[in-house]
Design a protein around this motif. Structure first.
Motif, mmCIF file in Angstrom:
data_model
loop_
_atom_site.group_PDB
_atom_site.id
_atom_site.type_symbol
_atom_site.label_atom_id
_atom_site.label_comp_id
_atom_site.label_asym_id
_atom_site.label_seq_id
_atom_site.Cartn_x
_atom_site.Cartn_y
_atom_site.Cartn_z
ATOM 1 N N ASP A 282 -45.140 -22.282 9.307
ATOM 2 C CA ASP A 282 -44.188 -23.166 8.634
ATOM 3 C C ASP A 282 -44.574 -23.400 7.182
ATOM 4 N N ARG A 283 -45.874 -23.558 6.928
ATOM 5 C CA ARG A 283 -46.334 -23.793 5.554
ATOM 6 C C ARG A 283 -46.117 -22.569 4.672
ATOM 7 N N LEU A 284 -46.426 -21.383 5.202
ATOM 8 C CA LEU A 284 -46.269 -20.156 4.431
ATOM 9 C C LEU A 284 -44.826 -19.656 4.414
ATOM 10 N N GLN A 285 -44.014 -20.171 5.358
ATOM 11 C CA GLN A 285 -42.653 -19.687 5.553
ATOM 12 C C GLN A 285 -42.634 -18.179 5.768
ATOM 13 N N SER A 286 -43.625 -17.706 6.522
ATOM 14 C CA SER A 286 -43.732 -16.275 6.788
ATOM 15 C C SER A 286 -44.410 -16.051 8.127
ATOM 16 N N ALA A 287 -43.616 -15.637 9.106
ATOM 17 C CA ALA A 287 -44.206 -15.257 10.385
ATOM 18 C C ALA A 287 -44.995 -13.962 10.261
ATOM 19 N N THR A 288 -44.593 -13.096 9.343
ATOM 20 C CA THR A 288 -45.263 -11.807 9.180
ATOM 21 C C THR A 288 -46.720 -11.982 8.780
ATOM 22 N N ALA A 289 -46.981 -12.811 7.794
ATOM 23 C CA ALA A 289 -48.359 -13.024 7.358
ATOM 24 C C ALA A 289 -49.210 -13.630 8.460
ATOM 25 N N THR A 290 -48.650 -14.592 9.162
ATOM 26 C CA THR A 290 -49.395 -15.259 10.225
ATOM 27 C C THR A 290 -49.716 -14.304 11.361
ATOM 28 N N LEU A 291 -48.737 -13.533 11.797
ATOM 29 C CA LEU A 291 -48.951 -12.613 12.902
ATOM 30 C C LEU A 291 -49.840 -11.435 12.505
ATOM 31 N N ASN A 332 -47.851 -16.365 20.543
ATOM 32 C CA ASN A 332 -46.589 -16.516 21.269
ATOM 33 C C ASN A 332 -45.591 -17.441 20.598
ATOM 34 N N GLY A 333 -46.051 -18.638 20.167
ATOM 35 C CA GLY A 333 -45.127 -19.612 19.612
ATOM 36 C C GLY A 333 -44.433 -19.102 18.363
ATOM 37 N N VAL A 334 -45.195 -18.498 17.449
ATOM 38 C CA VAL A 334 -44.615 -17.970 16.212
ATOM 39 C C VAL A 334 -43.651 -16.831 16.519
ATOM 40 N N GLN A 335 -44.051 -15.954 17.440
ATOM 41 C CA GLN A 335 -43.200 -14.812 17.778
ATOM 42 C C GLN A 335 -41.902 -15.255 18.449
ATOM 43 N N ILE A 336 -41.993 -16.206 19.380
ATOM 44 C CA ILE A 336 -40.792 -16.684 20.077
ATOM 45 C C ILE A 336 -39.867 -17.413 19.107
#
Length: 403
Positions: A282-291, A332-336
């Protein structure tokens, strides 16, 4: 449009509780089966097949239970599958691995109901700007269920035996189910146009439309890619969940209590990691970077698990398990949430089910392939190394948003 519904806290708390119990129902299998197999003479690799059977039950629910989810509501369906799973634990007292496999399939149905039900509820009730966090909090219930299993079950087995442990597990499953029973009437949203038909007719119709959830993933390429990402992550996660305890007991001669504690530490990392990754996303607004970060650490920790030696200091093994929980078991949470974000608003339940079908299919194949590899070669190190490589493939399929 205003909804006569509770605040977001009530749905999140109810789904979190039911998600935790559904996970507990599945996580008890790799922890309690070593004790059962020791008495009945089952092979160590049987855990892989029983775990795969549990995932098969989830897949059956995903592809054949979509109409039931629509007719009864997600929360109510999840509650009913939890009751069924608790009842089927009694089948473990019969000394047959085939009967145990049938029990595991029935117990896995609650996992199949959990993600579509939770995604549909949280998509409606999550506060703006906190959707990834809410989904990650809900998904944190999965490793929390593993913590309960890893800490409670070995102790009960040591004191009173595995039969008493099964009875205690049934109570643990049924109590939260009963406490949240009446909430489902408020939380659930039934789809219009289906209330006049019996649920079994809807289920038969669903059986003729098994491809609908998977077809919904083709709505856009990013949606399909993020679903593939989940299936790749699931390889390492399923191997950690299914084989950590039996690997530590059989190969490193750890006690069941110590192996269960290490399993619980890994699950604790999953609780903290899922919430942390959701907050970071949420802070980065990027699921890609986190995953991407999660994939790299998942690959490293999974490969290293197979090379643990009995003379390693205990703290290093605990640290490895914790870091793996924060990454290999926390995506899982970010991906879902990303699947829900990329989904058309009227197809959230279908795309969540479709993505879960891919993940669940991997949860069937990966433990079975792992068990076959161990039975034929006896090499845990190579098997865990291959699972780690699958995590690296996440970097290839992650959709790019240009941020």
């Amino acid at each position: 449009m205003k909804r006569n519904a509770p605040t977001w806290l009530v749905p999140v708390a109810a789904i979190f509780a039911l998600q935790t119990i559904a996970a507990f129902l599945s996580r008890l299998i790799p922890i309690i089966v070593p004790a059962i197999s020791a008495e009945f003479g089952w092979s160590g690799s049987s855990i892989g097949y029983l775990t795969a059977g549990n995932a098969l039950g989830g897949l059956v629910m995903l592809v054949a239970g979509a109409a039931l989810l629509r007719r009864l509501g997600g929360t109510r369906t999840l509650q009913l599958t939890l009751i069924l799973g608790a009842a089927c634990m009694a089948l473990f007292v019969y000394p047959s691995v085939h009967v145990a496999l049938a029990a595991c399939i029935a117990m896995g149905m609650s996992n199949g109901a959990a993600n579509p039900a939770g995604s549909e509820v949280l998509q409606r009730y999550s506060p703006p700007g906190k959707r990834n966090l809410m989904f990650s909090i809900k998904q944190a219930g999965v490793p929390l269920g593993g913590i309960l299993a890893g800490l409670l079950i070995p102790g009960i087995i040591a004191v009173a035996g595995w039969r008493v442990a099964l009875c205690a597990c049934a109570v643990i499953v049924l109590l939260p189910t009963a406490l949240t029973w009446r909430l489902s009437d408020t939380i659930d949203e039934r789809r219009p146009g289906v209330s006049g038909r019996p649920w079994y007719a809807l289920s038969l119709h669903s059986l003729r439309s098994l491809a609908v959830p998977l077809a919904s993933l083709g709505h856009n390429r990013g949606l399909l890619n993020i679903s593939i990402v989940g299936s790749l992550f699931a390889v390492a996660q399923s191997c950690w969940f299914a084989f950590t305890v039996i690997y530590l007991v059989d190969s490193l001669n750890f006690s069941l209590s110590l192996a269960g504690a290490i399993f619980a530490v890994m699950q604790l990392g999953g609780v903290l990691g899922r919430i942390a990754l959701g907050w970071i996303s949420d802070r980065l607004q990027s699921a890609t970077a986190t995953l991407s970060l999660a994939a790299i650490f998942s690959a490293g920790t999974t490969a290293l698990l197979g090379f643990i030696q009995p003379d390693w200091p205990l703290w290093t093994i605990l640290l490895l398990a914790f870091v793996a929980g924060c990454t290999a078991a926390s995506w899982n949470g970010v991906q879902i949430a990303e699947v829900a974000r990329r989904s058309p608003p009227d197809l959230v339940s279908e795309t969540a089910a479709g993505s879960s079908i891919l993940v669940t299919f991997v949860n069937i194949v990966a433990p079975s392939a792992f068990a076959i590899a161990i039975a034929s070669s006896g090499r845990y190190d190579l098997a865990f190394l291959c699972a780690g490589v699958c995590s690296l493939l996440v970097l290839v399929f992650l959709p790019r948003d240009g941020r």
